[in-house]
Design a protein around this motif. Structure first.
Motif, mmCIF file in Angstrom:
data_model
loop_
_atom_site.group_PDB
_atom_site.id
_atom_site.type_symbol
_atom_site.label_atom_id
_atom_site.label_comp_id
_atom_site.label_asym_id
_atom_site.label_seq_id
_atom_site.Cartn_x
_atom_site.Cartn_y
_atom_site.Cartn_z
ATOM 1 N N VAL A 125 0.855 -1.186 0.000
ATOM 2 C CA VAL A 125 0.000 0.000 0.000
ATOM 3 C C VAL A 125 0.890 1.235 0.000
ATOM 4 C CG1 VAL A 125 -1.802 1.264 1.236
ATOM 5 C CG2 VAL A 125 -1.781 -1.250 1.280
ATOM 6 N N ILE A 126 0.639 2.133 -0.956
ATOM 7 C CA ILE A 126 1.423 3.356 -1.094
ATOM 8 C C ILE A 126 0.543 4.528 -0.705
ATOM 9 C CG2 ILE A 126 2.673 4.852 -2.688
ATOM 10 C CD1 ILE A 126 2.952 2.266 -4.442
ATOM 11 N N SER A 127 1.075 5.392 0.131
ATOM 12 C CA SER A 127 0.343 6.587 0.524
ATOM 13 C C SER A 127 1.187 7.819 0.246
ATOM 14 C CB SER A 127 0.019 6.519 2.021
ATOM 15 O OG SER A 127 -0.478 7.737 2.482
ATOM 16 N N GLY A 128 0.692 8.701 -0.619
ATOM 17 C CA GLY A 128 1.333 9.993 -0.806
ATOM 18 C C GLY A 128 2.656 9.969 -1.533
ATOM 19 N N GLY A 129 2.849 9.095 -2.456
ATOM 20 C CA GLY A 129 4.099 9.059 -3.197
ATOM 21 C C GLY A 129 3.893 8.569 -4.615
ATOM 22 N N ARG A 130 4.985 8.548 -5.365
ATOM 23 C CA ARG A 130 4.947 8.083 -6.751
ATOM 24 C C ARG A 130 5.863 6.875 -6.892
ATOM 25 N NH1 ARG A 130 5.457 12.843 -10.930
ATOM 26 N NH2 ARG A 130 4.168 11.405 -12.074
ATOM 27 N N GLU A 131 5.361 5.852 -7.535
ATOM 28 C CA GLU A 131 6.189 4.679 -7.782
ATOM 29 C C GLU A 131 7.293 5.042 -8.765
ATOM 30 O OE1 GLU A 131 3.213 1.955 -9.238
ATOM 31 O OE2 GLU A 131 3.099 0.981 -7.272
ATOM 32 N N MET A 132 8.510 4.655 -8.453
ATOM 33 C CA MET A 132 9.645 4.814 -9.360
ATOM 34 C C MET A 132 9.914 3.445 -9.974
ATOM 35 S SD MET A 132 10.371 7.963 -9.387
ATOM 36 C CE MET A 132 11.755 7.737 -10.493
ATOM 37 N N TYR A 133 9.535 3.323 -11.235
ATOM 38 C CA TYR A 133 9.686 2.051 -11.940
ATOM 39 C C TYR A 133 11.152 1.836 -12.304
ATOM 40 C CZ TYR A 133 4.702 2.939 -12.424
ATOM 41 O OH TYR A 133 3.389 3.224 -12.176
ATOM 42 N N ARG A 134 11.606 0.613 -12.110
ATOM 43 C CA ARG A 134 12.989 0.260 -12.418
ATOM 44 C C ARG A 134 12.990 -0.662 -13.634
ATOM 45 N NH1 ARG A 134 17.487 -2.393 -8.300
ATOM 46 N NH2 ARG A 134 18.386 -3.763 -9.849
ATOM 47 N N TYR A 173 15.141 4.629 -14.464
ATOM 48 C CA TYR A 173 14.120 4.859 -13.450
ATOM 49 C C TYR A 173 13.177 5.949 -13.930
ATOM 50 C CZ TYR A 173 17.963 2.592 -11.092
ATOM 51 O OH TYR A 173 18.980 1.730 -10.771
ATOM 52 N N THR A 174 11.883 5.688 -13.819
ATOM 53 C CA THR A 174 10.884 6.663 -14.236
ATOM 54 C C THR A 174 9.637 6.496 -13.378
ATOM 55 O OG1 THR A 174 9.536 7.495 -16.066
ATOM 56 C CG2 THR A 174 9.973 5.132 -16.057
ATOM 57 N N SER A 175 8.937 7.602 -13.167
ATOM 58 C CA SER A 175 7.649 7.532 -12.478
ATOM 59 C C SER A 175 6.505 7.464 -13.481
ATOM 60 C CB SER A 175 7.467 8.741 -11.551
ATOM 61 O OG SER A 175 7.436 9.933 -12.303
ATOM 62 N N GLY A 176 6.820 7.520 -14.756
ATOM 63 C CA GLY A 176 5.792 7.511 -15.793
ATOM 64 C C GLY A 176 5.448 6.114 -16.269
ATOM 65 N N ALA A 177 4.207 5.699 -16.051
ATOM 66 C CA ALA A 177 3.776 4.369 -16.495
ATOM 67 C C ALA A 177 3.824 4.264 -18.017
ATOM 68 C CB ALA A 177 2.371 4.069 -15.982
ATOM 69 N N GLU A 178 3.483 5.349 -18.712
ATOM 70 C CA GLU A 178 3.519 5.316 -20.180
ATOM 71 C C GLU A 178 4.963 5.170 -20.673
ATOM 72 O OE1 GLU A 178 2.222 7.984 -24.057
ATOM 73 O OE2 GLU A 178 1.534 8.568 -22.071
ATOM 74 N N GLU A 179 5.897 5.905 -20.070
ATOM 75 C CA GLU A 179 7.306 5.787 -20.451
ATOM 76 C C GLU A 179 7.822 4.378 -20.154
ATOM 77 O OE1 GLU A 179 11.161 8.626 -20.243
ATOM 78 O OE2 GLU A 179 10.125 8.355 -18.323
ATOM 79 N N ARG A 180 7.429 3.824 -19.006
ATOM 80 C CA ARG A 180 7.800 2.445 -18.657
ATOM 81 C C ARG A 180 7.314 1.483 -19.732
ATOM 82 N NH1 ARG A 180 4.053 0.282 -14.336
ATOM 83 N NH2 ARG A 180 2.762 0.352 -16.201
ATOM 84 N N ASP A 181 6.052 1.610 -20.117
ATOM 85 C CA ASP A 181 5.460 0.683 -21.082
ATOM 86 C C ASP A 181 6.109 0.807 -22.464
ATOM 87 O OD1 ASP A 181 3.844 -0.122 -19.007
ATOM 88 O OD2 ASP A 181 2.083 0.995 -19.703
ATOM 89 N N ILE A 182 6.449 2.027 -22.873
ATOM 90 C CA ILE A 182 7.131 2.238 -24.162
ATOM 91 C C ILE A 182 8.495 1.557 -24.138
ATOM 92 C CG2 ILE A 182 8.257 3.999 -25.587
ATOM 93 C CD1 ILE A 182 5.838 5.840 -24.856
ATOM 94 N N ASP A 183 9.221 1.708 -23.032
ATOM 95 C CA ASP A 183 10.544 1.089 -22.922
ATOM 96 C C ASP A 183 10.451 -0.439 -22.895
ATOM 97 O OD1 ASP A 183 11.718 3.575 -22.998
ATOM 98 O OD2 ASP A 183 12.132 3.668 -20.848
#
Length: 169
Positions: free
Chosen positions: A30-39, A50-60
């Motif tokens: 459970v995440i409260s008040g933050g942004r996931e940093m995708y690795r 590392y990105t917090s953007g789900a779209e950028e993650r998916d493109i990569d």
């Protein structure tokens, strides 16, 4: 706390919630008040990204990068983290230092973002460590909150450079 099926947060951070459904036990992050940093990891270059953007993650990922999960949780505000890109070596670098960012731009790096994500305060945050691989031509910095990963990389010859910035505890 849980009240009538809703989770109420007392503070910002990452925690786990144990629950049961359909006769099975589950543990949910459970995440409260933050942004996931995708690795992500590029198996062709050896770079971690590392990105917090789900779209950028998916493109990569569609371009061949391996998604390794959430590296840490970044706060919604705090100290900006610069994201730099070296067009010659094809690598990214992250820093809170304006001086380091300016020096990299002077050396030919591109400033991709003057606030790719935020760093928490040292007093309240979780350290995200920075290591350097002196044996690589490019992609020789790595960022991780894991002390076990730090130890593993140090044993493999990487140099520990200290805390780069802070995630949410």
């Amino acid at each position: 706390t849980i009240d009538n099926g809703s989770v109420k947060y007392a503070s910002v951070g990452l925690t786990s919630l144990n629950t049961m459904a359909y006769g099975r036990n589950f543990q949910v992050a459970v995440i409260s008040g933050g942004r996931e940093m995708y690795r992500l990891y590029n198996p062709n270059s050896g770079e971690h990204f590392y990105t917090s953007g789900a779209e950028e993650r998916d493109i990569d990922v569609a371009a061949g990068w391996n998604y390794e999960g959430v590296g840490w949780i970044a706060p919604e505000s705090g100290t900006p983290v610069f994201r730099m890109y070296n067009p010659v070596a094809g690598e990214h670098h992250y820093t809170t230092s304006q001086e380091e960012a300016a020096a990299l731009v002077e050396a030919g790096w591109n400033l991709e973002s003057d606030c790719a994500f935020y760093s928490a305060d040292a007093e309240t945050g979780m350290p995200i460590y920075r290591l350097y691989n002196p044996n690589a031509f490019a992609n020789n910095h790595h960022f991780t909150p894991s002390e076990d990963e730090v130890s593993f990389l140090e044993d493999a010859g990487w140099i520990f450079e200290g805390t780069a910035f802070y995630g949410v505890k």
